[in-house]
Design an enzyme around this catalytic site. Structure first.
Site, PDB file in Angstrom:
ATOM      1  N   GLY A 155       0.840  -1.193   0.000  1.00  0.00           N
ATOM      2  CA  GLY A 155       0.000   0.000   0.000  1.00  0.00           C
ATOM      3  C   GLY A 155       0.875   1.243   0.000  1.00  0.00           C
ATOM      4  N   ILE A 202       2.462   2.736   2.444  1.00  0.00           N
ATOM      5  CA  ILE A 202       3.698   2.585   3.213  1.00  0.00           C
ATOM      6  C   ILE A 202       4.657   1.633   2.506  1.00  0.00           C
ATOM      7  CG2 ILE A 202       4.681   1.719   5.378  1.00  0.00           C
ATOM      8  CD1 ILE A 202       2.058   2.677   6.735  1.00  0.00           C
ATOM      9  N   ARG A 216       1.662  -3.839  12.538  1.00  0.00           N
ATOM     10  CA  ARG A 216       1.122  -4.006  13.878  1.00  0.00           C
ATOM     11  C   ARG A 216       1.756  -5.236  14.492  1.00  0.00           C
ATOM     12  NH1 ARG A 216      -0.744   0.631  13.910  1.00  0.00           N
ATOM     13  NH2 ARG A 216      -2.971   1.149  14.063  1.00  0.00           N
ATOM     14  N   ASP A 255       8.963  -1.718  15.505  1.00  0.00           N
ATOM     15  CA  ASP A 255       8.345  -0.517  16.043  1.00  0.00           C
ATOM     16  C   ASP A 255       7.005  -0.825  16.698  1.00  0.00           C
ATOM     17  OD1 ASP A 255       8.227   2.418  16.349  1.00  0.00           O
ATOM     18  OD2 ASP A 255       6.524   2.281  14.974  1.00  0.00           O
ATOM     19  N   GLU A 312       1.355  -3.395  23.939  1.00  0.00           N
ATOM     20  CA  GLU A 312       2.003  -2.084  23.980  1.00  0.00           C
ATOM     21  C   GLU A 312       1.513  -1.284  25.187  1.00  0.00           C
ATOM     22  OE1 GLU A 312       1.552  -0.161  20.165  1.00  0.00           O
ATOM     23  OE2 GLU A 312       2.782  -1.674  19.156  1.00  0.00           O
ATOM     24  N   HIS A 315       6.623   2.281  18.995  1.00  0.00           N
ATOM     25  CA  HIS A 315       5.495   2.599  18.118  1.00  0.00           C
ATOM     26  C   HIS A 315       5.520   4.084  17.746  1.00  0.00           C
ATOM     27  CE1 HIS A 315       1.144   1.296  16.939  1.00  0.00           C
ATOM     28  NE2 HIS A 315       1.674   2.125  16.052  1.00  0.00           N
TER      29      HIS A 315
END
Length: 310
Positions: free
Chosen positions: A150, A152, A229, A253, A258, A276
Site C-alpha cells: 500500500g 507505506i 502491527r 516498532d 504495547e 510505536h
C-alpha cells in the site's frame, strides 16, 4: 439552543485532543472516567485505531454513529460489525506513509549496520584500537521483500531502491500496475529475501501472518522489520527464532502488547526496538488529527465522510 454533540475519547493517549474538540463546540467525555449517565449521550468516538473497542462496550452507547480513528490503522475496530449496526468508521488515509517508511528504513539500517550496538560500545568504553565490531555485509545488492504494497510499502520500496537494493513484494491482492514483482507466496518471498519489511494493514484475517515458517524461511542471516502491527507477527515464534539463531535480526516498532514489557526483550539478541513511533512526526500528527476533526464535522453536518475505512 441545541445541546453540544458528545464525543468520547477512547484512550488516554488522546487527551491532548480534548481542548481542541471543546473549542469546536463538542462536549468531550473520556472512556477512562466515563460515567454511566454519559453513555447514552455519546454520539461519536475519537479513537486510536490499534486499541480494541469491544462490541459489548459499543453496544452500551445507543446514540453512537461514528468512530473517527486518528491513526491510519483501525485494527482494534470490527468495521463490518459496526456498519451492520449503523456505526461508520473513518481513519487517517495515507497521511503518514512517508514518515513510517522513513522510520522503517532507519530501523533497517540501524539493525543491519549494528549502529545501536556500536553506540553502546563507544559509550561503555569498549572501543579498542583493533576493534571494529566485525564486518557486516553491505546493503547494496541485498534483496528486500515487502509484505503489503500500500502507501507505506511503496514508500519503503522506493527508499531501499535508492540504496541499491532490489525489491519484490507479496500481498493477497495482485497489483499489476506496480513496477515491483509480486512473489507467488509469502513463504517464497521470505525465502528469496535478505530483509523482510512488514508494512501491511492489520486486521483479523492476518493475525500471526509472519509465522514460524515465514521467520525460518527468512533465515539466520535475515532481518525482519515490522512497522505494521504487532498482531501480524507471531511474537513468541520471533523471539524463539532470534534466541536459537534461526533468524538473524529483528527491528520492531510495534508489538503484541504495547507498551511491551522490557523483560520480554532483555535476553533477546540482535534486536532494535522503538516505541510505536514510526508514524508520529510534528507534521503527520496534526494532519491525522485534522482529518479526524473533519470527519466529525461532516458526520454531524450530515455530509459524506472524508476517509471511511475500506
Amino acid at each position: 439552543m441545541s445541546e453540544a454533540p458528545v464525543v468520547l475519547l477512547s484512550h488516554v493517549m488522546l487527551k491532548p485532543m480534548q481542548a481542541a474538540l471543546e473549542e469546536k463546540g463538542y462536549r468531550v467525555v473520556r472512556r477512562w472516567d466515563l460515567e454511566d449517565a454519559d453513555r447514552a449521550q455519546v454520539q461519536a468516538i475519537a479513537h486510536a485505531g490499534e486499541v480494541v473497542l469491544e462490541p459489548e462496550f459499543l453496544q452500551s452507547l445507543p446514540k453512537l454513529g461514528l468512530i473517527a480513528c486518528i491513526s491510519v490503522g483501525y485494527d482494534g475496530v470490527d468495521v463490518a460489525w459496526c456498519r451492520a449496526r449503523g456505526i461508520e468508521v473513518t481513519h487517517a488515509q495515507g497521511l503518514n506513509a512517508e514518515d513510517v517508511a522513513d522510520h522503517a528504513v532507519g530501523l533497517l539500517i540501524a539493525s543491519w549496520r549494528n549502529i545501536v550496538t556500536g553506540d553502546a560500545h563507544v559509550r561503555e568504553g569498549r572501543w579498542a584500537p583493533d576493534d571494529r565490531l566485525g564486518a557486516r555485509p553491505a546493503l547494496r545488492g541485498r534483496k528486500v521483500g515487502v509484505v503489503g504494497m500500500g502507501h507505506i510499502g511503496q514508500a519503503c520500496a522506493t527508499r531501499v531502491e535508492a540504496f541499491g537494493m532490489t525489491v519484490a513484494w507479496w500481498g493477497p491482492n495482485p497489483k499489476p500496475e506496480l513496477a515491483w514483482p509480486r512473489a507467488e507466496s509469502l513463504l517464497k518471498l521470505a525465502e528469496d529475501s535478505d530483509i523482510l519489511i512488514v508494512a501491511c494493514r492489520a486486521d483479523a484475517s492476518n493475525r500471526g501472518l509472519i509465522s514460524r515458517e515465514v521467520i525460518e524461511a527468512l533465515g539466520p542471516r535475515g532481518l525482519l522489520v515490522n512497522v505494521s502491527r504487532g498482531s501480524v507477527v507471531d511474537e513468541d515464534a520471533l523471539i524463539a527464532a532470534l534466541k536459537d539463531k534461526r533468524l538473524g535480526r529483528a527491528a520492531l516498532d510495534v508489538f503484541q502488547q504495547e507498551p511491551t514489557p522490557p523483560a520480554r526483550w532483555a535476553d533477546v539478541p540482535n534486536t532494535v526496538l522503538s516505541p510505536h513511533a514510526a508514524g508520529g512526526t510534528l507534521e503527520s500528527i496534526p494532519r491525522m488529527i485534522g482529518q479526524a476533526h473533519e470527519n466529525l464535522r461532516r458526520h454531524f453536518a450530515g455530509e459524506p465522510l472524508l476517509s471511511p475505512a475500506p
